[in-house]
Scaffold this motif. Structure first.
Motif, PDB file in Angstrom:
ATOM      1  N   GLU A  52       3.979  -4.835  -2.033  1.00 30.84           N
ATOM      2  CA  GLU A  52       3.188  -4.627  -0.803  1.00 30.84           C
ATOM      3  C   GLU A  52       3.324  -3.217  -0.243  1.00 30.84           C
ATOM      4  N   VAL A  53       4.054  -2.356  -0.959  1.00 30.09           N
ATOM      5  CA  VAL A  53       4.472  -1.095  -0.344  1.00 30.09           C
ATOM      6  C   VAL A  53       3.307  -0.189   0.061  1.00 30.09           C
ATOM      7  N   VAL A  54       2.133  -0.324  -0.616  1.00 28.40           N
ATOM      8  CA  VAL A  54       0.999   0.563  -0.291  1.00 28.40           C
ATOM      9  C   VAL A  54      -0.019  -0.102   0.640  1.00 28.40           C
ATOM     10  N   LEU A  55       0.229  -1.345   1.050  1.00 28.82           N
ATOM     11  CA  LEU A  55      -0.725  -2.047   1.923  1.00 28.82           C
ATOM     12  C   LEU A  55      -0.640  -1.496   3.350  1.00 28.82           C
ATOM     13  N   PRO A  56      -1.666  -1.754   4.174  1.00 31.35           N
ATOM     14  CA  PRO A  56      -1.618  -1.259   5.555  1.00 31.35           C
ATOM     15  C   PRO A  56      -0.318  -1.663   6.241  1.00 31.35           C
ATOM     16  N   GLY A  57       0.343  -0.695   6.840  1.00 31.92           N
ATOM     17  CA  GLY A  57       1.614  -0.956   7.515  1.00 31.92           C
ATOM     18  C   GLY A  57       2.815  -0.828   6.588  1.00 31.92           C
ATOM     19  N   GLY A  58       2.582  -0.711   5.286  1.00 35.34           N
ATOM     20  CA  GLY A  58       3.675  -0.587   4.315  1.00 35.34           C
ATOM     21  C   GLY A  58       4.284   0.811   4.334  1.00 35.34           C
ATOM     22  N   ALA A  59       5.445   0.949   3.668  1.00 30.27           N
ATOM     23  CA  ALA A  59       6.152   2.236   3.673  1.00 30.27           C
ATOM     24  C   ALA A  59       5.310   3.351   3.053  1.00 30.27           C
ATOM     25  N   LEU A  60       4.449   3.005   2.069  1.00 32.51           N
ATOM     26  CA  LEU A  60       3.592   4.015   1.439  1.00 32.51           C
ATOM     27  C   LEU A  60       2.116   3.649   1.619  1.00 32.51           C
ATOM     28  N   ILE A  92      -0.573  -1.002  -8.519  1.00 33.84           N
ATOM     29  CA  ILE A  92      -0.797   0.036  -7.491  1.00 33.84           C
ATOM     30  C   ILE A  92      -2.198   0.639  -7.646  1.00 33.84           C
ATOM     31  N   ASN A  93      -2.601   0.890  -8.885  1.00 38.12           N
ATOM     32  CA  ASN A  93      -3.931   1.461  -9.144  1.00 38.12           C
ATOM     33  C   ASN A  93      -5.022   0.529  -8.608  1.00 38.12           C
ATOM     34  N   THR A  94      -4.879  -0.774  -8.856  1.00 44.47           N
ATOM     35  CA  THR A  94      -5.896  -1.720  -8.380  1.00 44.47           C
ATOM     36  C   THR A  94      -5.937  -1.726  -6.850  1.00 44.47           C
ATOM     37  N   LEU A  95      -4.763  -1.745  -6.224  1.00 43.60           N
ATOM     38  CA  LEU A  95      -4.755  -1.750  -4.754  1.00 43.60           C
ATOM     39  C   LEU A  95      -5.387  -0.468  -4.204  1.00 43.60           C
ATOM     40  N   TYR A  96      -5.237   0.631  -4.945  1.00 48.26           N
ATOM     41  CA  TYR A  96      -5.856   1.884  -4.503  1.00 48.26           C
ATOM     42  C   TYR A  96      -7.384   1.770  -4.567  1.00 48.26           C
ATOM     43  N   LEU A  97      -7.891   1.191  -5.666  1.00 49.41           N
ATOM     44  CA  LEU A  97      -9.350   1.042  -5.792  1.00 49.41           C
ATOM     45  C   LEU A  97      -9.889   0.076  -4.740  1.00 49.41           C
ATOM     46  N   ILE A  98      -9.098  -0.938  -4.408  1.00 53.83           N
ATOM     47  CA  ILE A  98      -9.499  -1.866  -3.333  1.00 53.83           C
ATOM     48  C   ILE A  98      -9.506  -1.118  -1.994  1.00 53.83           C
ATOM     49  N   HIS A  99      -8.497  -0.293  -1.787  1.00 50.71           N
ATOM     50  CA  HIS A  99      -8.422   0.532  -0.567  1.00 50.71           C
ATOM     51  C   HIS A  99      -9.660   1.440  -0.460  1.00 50.71           C
ATOM     52  N   LEU A 100     -10.077   2.011  -1.617  1.00 48.12           N
ATOM     53  CA  LEU A 100     -11.195   2.957  -1.589  1.00 48.12           C
ATOM     54  C   LEU A 100     -12.550   2.272  -1.462  1.00 48.12           C
ATOM     55  N   TYR A 101     -12.741   1.157  -2.194  1.00 47.09           N
ATOM     56  CA  TYR A 101     -14.108   0.657  -2.385  1.00 47.09           C
ATOM     57  C   TYR A 101     -14.394  -0.754  -1.875  1.00 47.09           C
ATOM     58  N   ALA A 102     -13.386  -1.528  -1.497  1.00 40.13           N
ATOM     59  CA  ALA A 102     -13.655  -2.911  -1.083  1.00 40.13           C
ATOM     60  C   ALA A 102     -14.148  -2.952   0.366  1.00 40.13           C
ATOM     61  N   SER A 103     -14.923  -4.013   0.687  1.00 43.28           N
ATOM     62  CA  SER A 103     -15.327  -4.216   2.086  1.00 43.28           C
ATOM     63  C   SER A 103     -14.092  -4.675   2.872  1.00 43.28           C
ATOM     64  N   THR A 104     -14.193  -4.616   4.203  1.00 44.15           N
ATOM     65  CA  THR A 104     -13.060  -5.033   5.035  1.00 44.15           C
ATOM     66  C   THR A 104     -12.683  -6.486   4.739  1.00 44.15           C
ATOM     67  N   GLN A 105     -13.697  -7.313   4.571  1.00 45.87           N
ATOM     68  CA  GLN A 105     -13.450  -8.742   4.289  1.00 45.87           C
ATOM     69  C   GLN A 105     -12.709  -8.921   2.954  1.00 45.87           C
ATOM     70  N   GLN A 106     -13.162  -8.176   1.944  1.00 44.51           N
ATOM     71  CA  GLN A 106     -12.501  -8.264   0.625  1.00 44.51           C
ATOM     72  C   GLN A 106     -11.062  -7.763   0.713  1.00 44.51           C
ATOM     73  N   GLN A 107     -10.888  -6.657   1.446  1.00 43.54           N
ATOM     74  CA  GLN A 107      -9.521  -6.118   1.576  1.00 43.54           C
ATOM     75  C   GLN A 107      -8.607  -7.164   2.185  1.00 43.54           C
ATOM     76  N   GLU A 108      -9.089  -7.805   3.250  1.00 47.64           N
ATOM     77  CA  GLU A 108      -8.255  -8.837   3.892  1.00 47.64           C
ATOM     78  C   GLU A 108      -7.878  -9.914   2.892  1.00 47.64           C
ATOM     79  N   LYS A 109      -8.866 -10.365   2.116  1.00 46.87           N
ATOM     80  CA  LYS A 109      -8.625 -11.448   1.148  1.00 46.87           C
ATOM     81  C   LYS A 109      -7.598 -11.028   0.094  1.00 46.87           C
ATOM     82  N   TRP A 110      -7.809  -9.847  -0.501  1.00 43.84           N
ATOM     83  CA  TRP A 110      -6.931  -9.447  -1.614  1.00 43.84           C
ATOM     84  C   TRP A 110      -5.558  -8.982  -1.114  1.00 43.84           C
TER      85      TRP A 110
END
Ligand SMILES: Cc1cc2nc3c(=O)[nH]c(=O)nc-3n(C[C@H](O)[C@H](O)[C@H](O)COP(=O)(O)OP(=O)(O)OC[C@H]3O[C@@H](n4cnc5c(N)ncnc54)[C@H](O)[C@@H]3O)c2cc1C
Length: 379
Positions: A52-60, A92-110
């Motif tokens: 979870e380290v790169v998710l919103p609020g995470g250390a990175l 980490i790469n997938t979470l980055y692509l989700i951060h860049l390109y997913a909708s807010t709803q998708q981000q919440e889900k994933w």
């Protein structure tokens, strides 16, 4: 520090993380021969909050970019076990692509999947002639075809895959997120993976034929997977994992020579000096490329510079790793390259993991950049 793999720590914990890496390194030789792969390793990484380290609020948190720190984290995981590093980097790469390109709803889900269920993501773009085709049916979509080199195939719970789609609404190379719980074990071909090294990455071939999904599982528009500078710039992440493997070789070499009381020998010292210089230059490449990444990724005028620097980081770290293996090989000799010493496995893993896409084309692109910009980076 004793590690209890069943005791989750909710937030990323540095001390627990480093103790986890020590344990992962200790497990590596057994894990290589386990048919299950690094299950325990990812349980521990999950429990120390690393997933979870790169998710919103995470250390990175990706919203507060600190690429040098992320690269160091990836390097440290690679140093413990390159296969674990490969799979972790894919997450980490997938979470980055989700951060860049997913909708807010998708981000919440994933993101919730990672936080609440401990989801581990894979990212599988490579394929052969029988690759992925996406078709639309009345109210859903269906896939046919295979992916190769699916690292963590039997471990990940969600996978970002790419494939070709041709519908009136979407045409091109499309990303989508697959729920691996719906992919039967019979679709994962473990026999397809008989590599020199990186066995524990379990990078099997997977047949996705017949998988159906809803439009809400598409990630972004067709074509954006290859968006620059993110696509080529991302090579610094796998270079970081690779350098971690080289650091493990450096430490293993010095430890071995110390055990045999051979560190006073000038020939050995010359080789140690060469190994440590290559490691230091790799660390400097990573540090600077991480800094440039943060400064330039959103600046269109620096896109070419970012790509060129990432390309150089990647090829220089590849060259350093090759030189380090050659020097270490001579330092430790045949007996040092036998089990129970871990060097024999790390050599195999690193040699194999260094083989990443388009190494020749990457060097040509570096040359093209400097032919166009002879003063590159001297601003
Ligand atoms: C351990 C490991 C894990 C991986 N995990 C994943 C994963 O999870 N997801 C994923 O999508 N991919 C993954 N990959 C695949 C990876 O991204 C590359 O696609 C793959 O490593 C490249 O394979 P190759 O070296 O056989 O490539 P090749 O393209 O065959 O390159 C081999 C050599 O041939 C040269 N070459 C290339 N094209 C030509 C040409 N037309 N003519 C002449 N020479 C050429 C190259 O420059 C290189 O020197 C993984 C790879 C490894 C090794």
């Amino acid at each position: 520090m004793n590690i209890d793999a069943t005791a989750p720590v909710t937030k990323f914990n540095q001390e627990y993380f480093h103790a986890t890496l020590t344990k992962i390194a200790q497990l590596a030789s057994a894990t290589e021969h386990s048919t299950l792969g690094p299950v325990q390793e990812f349980e521990m990484l999950r429990n120390c909050g690393a997933l979870e380290v790169v998710l919103p609020g995470g250390a990175l948190d990706f919203n507060k970019p600190d690429m040098p720190a992320l690269l160091k984290l990836l390097k440290d995981v690679g140093k413990a076990n390159l296969s674990v590093g490969r799979i972790f980097e894919g997450h980490i790469n997938t979470l980055y692509l989700i951060h860049l390109y997913a909708s807010t709803q998708q981000q919440e889900k994933w993101y919730d999947g990672v936080k609440e269920k401990g989801d581990l993501f894979g990212i599988w773009n490579t394929q052969g002639k029988d690759g992925i085709q996406v078709y639309s049916s009345s109210d859903s979509f269906t896939i046919s075809g295979n992916k190769t080199f699916c690292s963590g195939a039997s471990l990940v719970s969600k996978a970002l895959i790419t494939g070709n789609i041709e519908t009136p609404e979407r045409a091109g190379w499309q990303m989508l997120i697959v729920d691996m719980e719906k992919i039967g074990k019979e679709n994962i071909d473990a026999e397809s993976w008989k590599p020199l090294g990186m066995k524990a990455s379990g990078s099997y071939q997977i047949n996705f034929t017949g998988y159906t999904f809803q439009g809400s599982d598409f990630l972004g528009q067709p074509g954006i997977y290859l968006n620059q500078p993110h696509f080529s710039g991302g090579a610094i992440r796998f270079a970081a994992v690779q350098l971690g493997g080289a650091e493990a070789i450096m430490e293993g070499t010095i430890d071995y020579l110390k055990t045999l009381n051979r560190t006073d020998d000038p020939f050995q010292q010359l080789r140690i000096s060469n190994i440590c210089s290559e490691i230091t230059s790799g660390r400097l490449w990573l540090k600077q490329s991480g800094k440039y990444y943060d400064e330039w990724v959103d600046d269109d005028t620096r896109k070419d510079d970012l790509i060129a620097f990432a390309n150089m980081t990647r090829v220089n770290i590849e060259e350093s790793c090759l030189k380090i293996m050659e020097e270490s090989n001579r330092c430790v000799g045949a007996r040092g390259l036998m089990a129970p010493y871990s060097l024999e496995r790390i050599f195999r893993d690193l040699s194999f993991y260094l083989r990443q896409p388009a190494p020749d084309a990457t060097r040509l692109k570096i040359a093209e950049f400097f032919i166009q910009n002879p003063g590159g980076f001297h601003d």
